[in-house]
Design a protein around this motif. Structure first.
Motif, PDB file in Angstrom:
ATOM      1  N   PHE A  15     -47.943 -72.917 -48.942  1.00  0.00           N
ATOM      2  CA  PHE A  15     -48.068 -71.506 -48.588  1.00  0.00           C
ATOM      3  C   PHE A  15     -48.067 -71.331 -47.068  1.00  0.00           C
ATOM      4  O   PHE A  15     -48.293 -72.296 -46.328  1.00  0.00           O
ATOM      5  N   PRO A  16     -47.844 -70.103 -46.585  1.00  0.00           N
ATOM      6  CA  PRO A  16     -48.000 -69.831 -45.146  1.00  0.00           C
ATOM      7  C   PRO A  16     -49.486 -69.826 -44.795  1.00  0.00           C
ATOM      8  O   PRO A  16     -50.152 -68.791 -44.849  1.00  0.00           O
ATOM      9  N   ILE A  17     -50.038 -70.985 -44.449  1.00  0.00           N
ATOM     10  CA  ILE A  17     -51.485 -71.107 -44.265  1.00  0.00           C
ATOM     11  C   ILE A  17     -51.980 -70.297 -43.073  1.00  0.00           C
ATOM     12  O   ILE A  17     -53.177 -70.016 -42.979  1.00  0.00           O
ATOM     13  N   GLY A  18     -51.093 -69.896 -42.202  1.00  0.00           N
ATOM     14  CA  GLY A  18     -51.490 -69.036 -41.082  1.00  0.00           C
ATOM     15  C   GLY A  18     -51.850 -67.635 -41.512  1.00  0.00           C
ATOM     16  O   GLY A  18     -52.389 -66.857 -40.712  1.00  0.00           O
ATOM     17  N   CYS A  19     -51.567 -67.288 -42.769  1.00  0.00           N
ATOM     18  CA  CYS A  19     -51.922 -65.976 -43.319  1.00  0.00           C
ATOM     19  C   CYS A  19     -53.139 -66.051 -44.236  1.00  0.00           C
ATOM     20  O   CYS A  19     -53.537 -65.050 -44.825  1.00  0.00           O
ATOM     21  N   VAL A  20     -53.729 -67.233 -44.365  1.00  0.00           N
ATOM     22  CA  VAL A  20     -54.877 -67.444 -45.251  1.00  0.00           C
ATOM     23  C   VAL A  20     -56.160 -67.025 -44.533  1.00  0.00           C
ATOM     24  O   VAL A  20     -56.428 -67.494 -43.424  1.00  0.00           O
ATOM     25  N   PRO A  21     -56.956 -66.122 -45.132  1.00  0.00           N
ATOM     26  CA  PRO A  21     -58.152 -65.608 -44.444  1.00  0.00           C
ATOM     27  C   PRO A  21     -59.088 -66.680 -43.907  1.00  0.00           C
ATOM     28  O   PRO A  21     -59.619 -66.543 -42.798  1.00  0.00           O
ATOM     29  N   ALA A  71     -52.110 -55.055 -39.800  1.00  0.00           N
ATOM     30  CA  ALA A  71     -53.122 -56.083 -39.561  1.00  0.00           C
ATOM     31  C   ALA A  71     -52.791 -56.840 -38.274  1.00  0.00           C
ATOM     32  O   ALA A  71     -51.783 -56.587 -37.623  1.00  0.00           O
ATOM     33  N   ASP A  72     -53.659 -57.755 -37.891  1.00  0.00           N
ATOM     34  CA  ASP A  72     -53.462 -58.495 -36.643  1.00  0.00           C
ATOM     35  C   ASP A  72     -52.328 -59.495 -36.744  1.00  0.00           C
ATOM     36  O   ASP A  72     -51.769 -59.901 -35.736  1.00  0.00           O
ATOM     37  N   GLY A  73     -52.000 -59.909 -37.936  1.00  0.00           N
ATOM     38  CA  GLY A  73     -50.920 -60.851 -38.116  1.00  0.00           C
ATOM     39  C   GLY A  73     -51.403 -62.234 -38.492  1.00  0.00           C
ATOM     40  O   GLY A  73     -52.592 -62.526 -38.537  1.00  0.00           O
ATOM     41  N   CYS A  74     -50.446 -63.112 -38.779  1.00  0.00           N
ATOM     42  CA  CYS A  74     -50.732 -64.487 -39.179  1.00  0.00           C
ATOM     43  C   CYS A  74     -50.643 -65.400 -37.961  1.00  0.00           C
ATOM     44  O   CYS A  74     -49.991 -65.077 -36.972  1.00  0.00           O
ATOM     45  N   ILE A  75     -51.276 -66.550 -38.056  1.00  0.00           N
ATOM     46  CA  ILE A  75     -51.289 -67.498 -36.942  1.00  0.00           C
ATOM     47  C   ILE A  75     -49.983 -68.292 -36.946  1.00  0.00           C
ATOM     48  O   ILE A  75     -49.666 -68.995 -37.903  1.00  0.00           O
ATOM     49  N   ARG A  76     -49.240 -68.175 -35.851  1.00  0.00           N
ATOM     50  CA  ARG A  76     -47.898 -68.742 -35.788  1.00  0.00           C
ATOM     51  C   ARG A  76     -47.876 -70.256 -35.978  1.00  0.00           C
ATOM     52  O   ARG A  76     -47.087 -70.787 -36.764  1.00  0.00           O
ATOM     53  N   TRP A  77     -48.715 -70.961 -35.243  1.00  0.00           N
ATOM     54  CA  TRP A  77     -48.610 -72.420 -35.250  1.00  0.00           C
ATOM     55  C   TRP A  77     -48.970 -73.011 -36.606  1.00  0.00           C
ATOM     56  O   TRP A  77     -48.418 -74.036 -37.001  1.00  0.00           O
ATOM     57  N   LEU A  78     -49.867 -72.353 -37.332  1.00  0.00           N
ATOM     58  CA  LEU A  78     -50.196 -72.816 -38.674  1.00  0.00           C
ATOM     59  C   LEU A  78     -49.034 -72.596 -39.646  1.00  0.00           C
ATOM     60  O   LEU A  78     -48.730 -73.460 -40.480  1.00  0.00           O
ATOM     61  N   ASN A  79     -48.392 -71.439 -39.524  1.00  0.00           N
ATOM     62  CA  ASN A  79     -47.221 -71.192 -40.376  1.00  0.00           C
ATOM     63  C   ASN A  79     -46.071 -72.126 -40.009  1.00  0.00           C
ATOM     64  O   ASN A  79     -45.314 -72.575 -40.879  1.00  0.00           O
ATOM     65  N   ASP A  80     -45.922 -72.420 -38.720  1.00  0.00           N
ATOM     66  CA  ASP A  80     -44.892 -73.372 -38.295  1.00  0.00           C
ATOM     67  C   ASP A  80     -45.132 -74.739 -38.938  1.00  0.00           C
ATOM     68  O   ASP A  80     -44.185 -75.420 -39.353  1.00  0.00           O
ATOM     69  N   PHE A  81     -46.408 -75.113 -39.027  1.00  0.00           N
ATOM     70  CA  PHE A  81     -46.748 -76.401 -39.643  1.00  0.00           C
ATOM     71  C   PHE A  81     -46.425 -76.398 -41.133  1.00  0.00           C
ATOM     72  O   PHE A  81     -45.878 -77.375 -41.672  1.00  0.00           O
ATOM     73  N   ALA A  82     -46.746 -75.301 -41.826  1.00  0.00           N
ATOM     74  CA  ALA A  82     -46.411 -75.191 -43.249  1.00  0.00           C
ATOM     75  C   ALA A  82     -44.902 -75.275 -43.443  1.00  0.00           C
ATOM     76  O   ALA A  82     -44.419 -75.917 -44.398  1.00  0.00           O
ATOM     77  N   GLU A  83     -44.146 -74.654 -42.548  1.00  0.00           N
ATOM     78  CA  GLU A  83     -42.687 -74.717 -42.643  1.00  0.00           C
ATOM     79  C   GLU A  83     -42.175 -76.135 -42.398  1.00  0.00           C
ATOM     80  O   GLU A  83     -41.189 -76.560 -43.015  1.00  0.00           O
ATOM     81  N   ILE A  93     -45.205 -65.455 -50.598  1.00  0.00           N
ATOM     82  CA  ILE A  93     -46.423 -64.926 -49.995  1.00  0.00           C
ATOM     83  C   ILE A  93     -46.113 -64.188 -48.703  1.00  0.00           C
ATOM     84  O   ILE A  93     -46.711 -63.149 -48.397  1.00  0.00           O
ATOM     85  N   LEU A  94     -45.165 -64.689 -47.930  1.00  0.00           N
ATOM     86  CA  LEU A  94     -44.801 -64.004 -46.687  1.00  0.00           C
ATOM     87  C   LEU A  94     -44.229 -62.619 -46.981  1.00  0.00           C
ATOM     88  O   LEU A  94     -44.493 -61.656 -46.257  1.00  0.00           O
ATOM     89  N   GLU A  95     -43.476 -62.506 -48.068  1.00  0.00           N
ATOM     90  CA  GLU A  95     -42.897 -61.213 -48.443  1.00  0.00           C
ATOM     91  C   GLU A  95     -43.970 -60.172 -48.729  1.00  0.00           C
ATOM     92  O   GLU A  95     -43.914 -59.049 -48.210  1.00  0.00           O
ATOM     93  N   ILE A  96     -44.962 -60.508 -49.536  1.00  0.00           N
ATOM     94  CA  ILE A  96     -45.975 -59.499 -49.867  1.00  0.00           C
ATOM     95  C   ILE A  96     -46.949 -59.281 -48.715  1.00  0.00           C
ATOM     96  O   ILE A  96     -47.568 -58.225 -48.620  1.00  0.00           O
ATOM     97  N   THR A  97     -47.075 -60.267 -47.833  1.00  0.00           N
ATOM     98  CA  THR A  97     -47.933 -60.084 -46.655  1.00  0.00           C
ATOM     99  C   THR A  97     -47.263 -59.161 -45.647  1.00  0.00           C
ATOM    100  O   THR A  97     -47.915 -58.313 -45.032  1.00  0.00           O
ATOM    101  N   ARG A  98     -45.970 -59.283 -45.514  1.00  0.00           N
ATOM    102  CA  ARG A  98     -45.229 -58.433 -44.570  1.00  0.00           C
ATOM    103  C   ARG A  98     -45.031 -57.014 -45.120  1.00  0.00           C
ATOM    104  O   ARG A  98     -45.041 -56.046 -44.366  1.00  0.00           O
TER     105      ARG A  98
END
Length: 387
Positions: A226-232, A258-270, A302-307
């Motif tokens: 998952f995009p872990i940068g979007c995980v609370p 919202a403030d958004g997701c953390i980029r570097w964490l999502n980059d790692f998931a990718e 998950i990125l789709e419904i978060t965006r």
């Protein structure tokens, strides 16, 4: 519980099961697959960890409130992705492996996933110097060994086992997320300790897939992370005062504030997902056109419904907020913060996150539909049924 004890338990279980072994019926199940077998962690576990540890939070209210109206050991308010897949295939909800007692319990498949489980072994993380008390000794290797024992129980002959493998759907994960979660939550270095785990995790997943293929599996679904940068929980753990650390998906969007997701964490998931896809492309058997390995795009779903939460029936003001939590930032401050005294949202179906780390039934249903019909699977699970 050591791995040697686990193997002793499994051996005893196998002995106990032998009197019940019967030939597999040749009749076609109502759906396009006769059985469903799943592996993984808390995203897929339907009760195994609760059998090992009856004190886990997922066995207490408000877990399970939406669909089952009681806790079942699932880390959500209701059904999981594997449950929705089973329903679509007109199969019963999978029996947790540790709850099964007879062949009949596994007639339509089994669930080997254990919440908190890792792709790498418990010993591996112990050698890293981690506290392994929260890492169950049910790594992916152990889960596959459990499956092989059930397979021999269901099919006493090689021909029966081949029929079982060729007519079953296998859900391999999500697995690997906890290999990163455990060191993250124990404050280990991202660059020195966590990032180098990716090729090791991918290799374990590859080995498990090869075992299933060697046994005759024809259809395996392998989801990414998952995009872990979007995980609370991660948003709280790694909160930053630097706006450039976040991806707010465009401040002009009326559907997201919202403030958004953390980029570097999502980059790692990718990074993990890219390595996973490359591995899958490499190991697909070219000499057997009947074999299909499906990549599950959990990240994209998950990125789709978060965006675009409103588009899919979720509230935009809580897109990055847990439904059940401790009342802190993102209503999530600790790993297991959801219990009877937690701050609970009035309608979980409008939230993406359930307890800060796991997702709501509504979210899991969205992901499952995207896996079954597309576009969040390559190929979609049901595409093979239409041929």
């Amino acid at each position: 519980m050591s791995s040697s004890i686990i193997h002793v338990i499994l051996s005893l279980l196998l002995v106990l099961y032998r009197p019940y072994a019967v030939a597999v019926s040749a009749g076609q199940a109502p759906g396009c697959y006769k059985r469903l077998f799943s592996f993984g962690d808390s995203i897929t576990d339907t009760g195994n960890l609760g059998i090992v540890n009856p004190n886990i939070s997922a066995l207490a209210f408000p877990y399970g409130e939406t669909f089952f109206h009681r806790p079942t050991g699932r880390c959500s308010d209701g059904r999981l992705i594997v449950d929705f897949i089973a329903e679509e295939l007109r199969l019963p909800f999978l029996k947790p492996f540790l709850a099964g007692k007879t062949v009949e319990d596994f007639r339509h498949g089994a669930n080997f996933a254990v919440a908190g489980a890792t792709a790498l072994s418990q010993q591996f993380f112990g050698d890293m110097g981690l506290d392994v008390s929260g890492i169950p000794p049910f790594s992916l290797d152990v889960q596959v060994e459990c499956f092989k024992r059930v397979l021999h129980m269901l099919g006493p002959t090689e021909q029966e086992r081949k029929e079982i493998m060729s007519s079953s759907l296998f859900l391999m994960g999500e697995i690997g997320g906890n290999d990163y979660n455990h060191p993250f939550f124990q404050n280990r270095s991202f660059r020195a300790d966590i990032k180098p785990l990716v090729p090791k995790v991918i290799e374990k997943i590859e080995n498990a897939i090869k075992v299933l293929l060697g046994l005759g599996a024809k259809t395996i679904v392998v989801p990414g992370n998952f995009p872990i940068g979007c995980v609370p929980t991660y948003l709280t753990l790694f909160q930053s005062n630097n706006p450039s650390d976040y991806d707010a998906f465009g401040n002009n969007s009326s559907d997201y504030d919202a403030d958004g997701c953390i980029r570097w964490l999502n980059d790692f998931a990718e990074e993990h997902n890219r390595a996973l896809r490359l591995m899958l492309e490499r190991i697909v058997p070219r000499d057997d056109p009947k074999v299909t390995i499906i990549y599950g795009d959990y990240y994209g779903a998950i990125l789709e419904i978060t965006r675009s939460p409103l588009k899919h029936g979720f509230r935009k003001d809580v897109a990055l907020t847990a439904c059940c939590g401790d009342g802190g930032p993102h209503n999530s401050g600790t790993l297991f913060s959801c219990n009877a005294t937690s701050v609970l949202c009035p309608d979980p179906s409008t939230h993406i996150s359930w307890d800060g780390l796991h997702l709501t039934e509504a979210t899991y249903q969205f992901v499952a539909r995207g896996m079954l019909d597309g576009p969040y699977a390559v190929l979609s699970i049901l595409s093979k049924c239409k041929h």
